[in-house]
Scaffold this active site. Sequence first.
Site, PDB file in Angstrom:
ATOM      1  N   CYS A 116     -56.846  20.074  -3.020  1.00  4.26           N
ATOM      2  CA  CYS A 116     -56.754  20.848  -1.777  1.00  4.26           C
ATOM      3  C   CYS A 116     -56.194  19.990  -0.650  1.00  4.26           C
ATOM      4  O   CYS A 116     -56.843  19.046  -0.196  1.00  4.26           O
ATOM      5  CB  CYS A 116     -58.155  21.387  -1.459  1.00  4.26           C
ATOM      6  SG  CYS A 116     -58.447  21.867   0.239  1.00  4.26           S
ATOM      7  N   CYS A 175     -58.188  19.783   2.549  1.00  2.00           N
ATOM      8  CA  CYS A 175     -59.398  18.973   2.346  1.00  2.00           C
ATOM      9  C   CYS A 175     -59.066  17.494   2.490  1.00  2.00           C
ATOM     10  O   CYS A 175     -59.796  16.737   3.133  1.00  2.00           O
ATOM     11  CB  CYS A 175     -59.973  19.195   0.944  1.00  2.00           C
ATOM     12  SG  CYS A 175     -60.504  20.875   0.608  1.00  2.00           S
TER      13      CYS A 175
END
Length: 142
Positions: free
Chosen positions: A65, A68
């Site tokens: 991600c 993230c």
Amino acid sequence: MIVSCPHCHAKNRLADERLSEAPRCGVCHQPLLSGAPLALDGDNFNALLAHAPRPVVVDFWAPWCGPCRSFAPAFAATAAGPLGERLIFAKLDTEAQPAIAQAHAIRSIPTLAVFQRGRELERVSGALPAGEFARWLERLAN
Ligand SMILES: [Zn+2]
């Protein structure tokens, strides 16, 4: 429970009741619960949340991600600052631990959630700018 030291990654065995005694790593002697985010897993997640002496902020993330990964430095920097003494900063890899992510109904990542004595107080989905993240925690850290 077994927790990996966030500073040197050595595994430390901790009794639940010792969590409130500012435990230190047996290898590098740095504090286990402050200064850097703790990586949680399926074995220690529930026990740590239930027995933590201060609120726990969990970053539900995954290695694939991008947002993230972009948010990770802000999370780590906040953990290393004054808020790191008032909360416990922890990360959960939702790819490695899908059952925990599912149990907490994590539908998008990053999701940031604050828990107190095992109960979720609040969550936000999506990375926050560092300043906004700190203000959100200030409100929940009391
Ligand atoms: Zn250590």
